[in-house]
Design a protein around this motif. Sequence first.
Motif, PDB file in Angstrom:
ATOM      1  N   SER A 126      41.769  56.512  23.669  1.00  0.00           N
ATOM      2  CA  SER A 126      41.526  57.899  24.076  1.00  0.00           C
ATOM      3  C   SER A 126      41.692  58.784  22.853  1.00  0.00           C
ATOM      4  CB  SER A 126      42.511  58.297  25.182  1.00  0.00           C
ATOM      5  OG  SER A 126      42.322  59.631  25.583  1.00  0.00           O
ATOM      6  N   SER A 127      40.624  59.462  22.451  1.00  0.00           N
ATOM      7  CA  SER A 127      40.658  60.261  21.223  1.00  0.00           C
ATOM      8  C   SER A 127      40.081  61.642  21.481  1.00  0.00           C
ATOM      9  CB  SER A 127      39.843  59.573  20.118  1.00  0.00           C
ATOM     10  OG  SER A 127      40.335  58.280  19.862  1.00  0.00           O
ATOM     11  N   GLY A 128      40.716  62.641  20.884  1.00  0.00           N
ATOM     12  CA  GLY A 128      40.220  63.996  21.073  1.00  0.00           C
ATOM     13  C   GLY A 128      41.032  65.023  20.319  1.00  0.00           C
ATOM     14  N   ILE A 129      40.902  66.267  20.743  1.00  0.00           N
ATOM     15  CA  ILE A 129      41.436  67.396  19.986  1.00  0.00           C
ATOM     16  C   ILE A 129      42.204  68.347  20.898  1.00  0.00           C
ATOM     17  CG2 ILE A 129      40.764  69.446  18.641  1.00  0.00           C
ATOM     18  CD1 ILE A 129      38.408  67.885  17.582  1.00  0.00           C
ATOM     19  N   SER A 130      43.230  68.958  20.341  1.00  0.00           N
ATOM     20  CA  SER A 130      43.848  70.123  20.974  1.00  0.00           C
ATOM     21  C   SER A 130      43.669  71.298  20.029  1.00  0.00           C
ATOM     22  CB  SER A 130      45.332  69.885  21.260  1.00  0.00           C
ATOM     23  OG  SER A 130      46.070  69.705  20.060  1.00  0.00           O
ATOM     24  N   VAL A 131      43.368  72.447  20.585  1.00  0.00           N
ATOM     25  CA  VAL A 131      43.083  73.634  19.773  1.00  0.00           C
ATOM     26  C   VAL A 131      44.098  74.719  20.088  1.00  0.00           C
ATOM     27  CG1 VAL A 131      41.392  75.399  19.179  1.00  0.00           C
ATOM     28  CG2 VAL A 131      40.630  73.081  19.745  1.00  0.00           C
ATOM     29  N   ASP A 132      44.791  75.172  19.069  1.00  0.00           N
ATOM     30  CA  ASP A 132      45.732  76.283  19.222  1.00  0.00           C
ATOM     31  C   ASP A 132      45.793  77.004  17.884  1.00  0.00           C
ATOM     32  OD1 ASP A 132      47.698  78.073  19.752  1.00  0.00           O
ATOM     33  OD2 ASP A 132      49.207  76.638  20.402  1.00  0.00           O
TER      34      ASP A 132
END
Length: 399
Positions: A126-132
Amino acid sequence: KKKNDIVSIFAEDITTSEYDGETIFFSKSLEKYFSFKDEIFFYSSNKILITDAIRTSNENTDNLFVNKSFAESYKTINKSSDINLIFNYNNSIDFVNILTKRKIELNQFAEWAATDVKIKNNAILSSGISVDNDQIVKNFIDIFKGQKGQKLNILEIIPYSTTHLFAISFNNAENIYTKKNEFLQKRKKFWSWQKNIKIIEDSLDIDYNTILNESSKEAGIFNTSSNLNMNDYYTYFKTKESIRARSLLQKMTTSFSSQYKQFRIGKIIDEKLISNLFGNLFENINPFFTVIGDYYIFARTPESIEYIIDNYNSKNTLSKGKSFNRLTSYISDDANIFLYLNPGKTIENLNNNLNHKLLYNTDSLSKFTAFSIQINTTKNGNIHNLCLFYDKNYKEDIK
């Protein structure tokens, strides 16, 4: 299909009621409530959860897209992916704490991450991004903003028997220390921490900032037992130059000293040195230490240190383990935050910690040799890589 046709797949004893212009279906035999929002089908054994979902979706004021962290992260998913996993670390920790006896003492680790799931023959990835984009340190993960992840060379030192590892890496230790203190202030724990540090600094005439400036790239905590006993937790940090670090720590060490093979075992006054430097996720009472290469390894007893030395001398380290090596094709060499857990070895302990135990077949789970989370910070957000690894060739070592 019509909604009635879809619900009838699950049960025949369906009754209906209306709420806020939407139909709620109920099956007495299943003790479940069902409803729809456009093409989304949802259900629960709790009717209040169903009505809350209907209400918030109709009002469009209390749904997830109002949450900036969720909304920005959601934009990054691959909509052509068969499976998207979108989760909130903090909420997940709170949920786990409801189910378990021993609680995770951290409610501000990270917020939303949006990932794409791939299923391989022997791994779920499971691969992805968090944006803050906020510069405020709200969560533990924010401590690493602007930090470059490093290769985790500690894997070449800790034993193959390691069942749990939580490691961090960085390129600016002073910045980590400053942001860690901001994080403590956010959690209203800074002043008690500072008071304890001040007592040690004044009594020993030392400066924690000086010690921190001698640290280099890596720190963490690991366990070598299947039951994750607190006595089997070790902490560590890497130094720029171990001889220079030894002179800085000299005032903090006691008169205790013993020689084991070619290594010296010492004792330190600050038994929580690593957590005082890098945060309470690394908290453990570890007064004894040795130095391997440029790594200071801390443990609860001298015998625990001897165990590390024996495994290191025998080259019986995690990096040389066959199963771990098979895992490395799915994970990165470097990470700002790296969590590793061996589910196959720790499942009994994890199950005993649940309020209500699960039934499972030990043999069927023993080949799940790794669950890992890797997080790296970038200018545009954080990259998250999760892996559940099944090693079909795994065999328990007989020693």
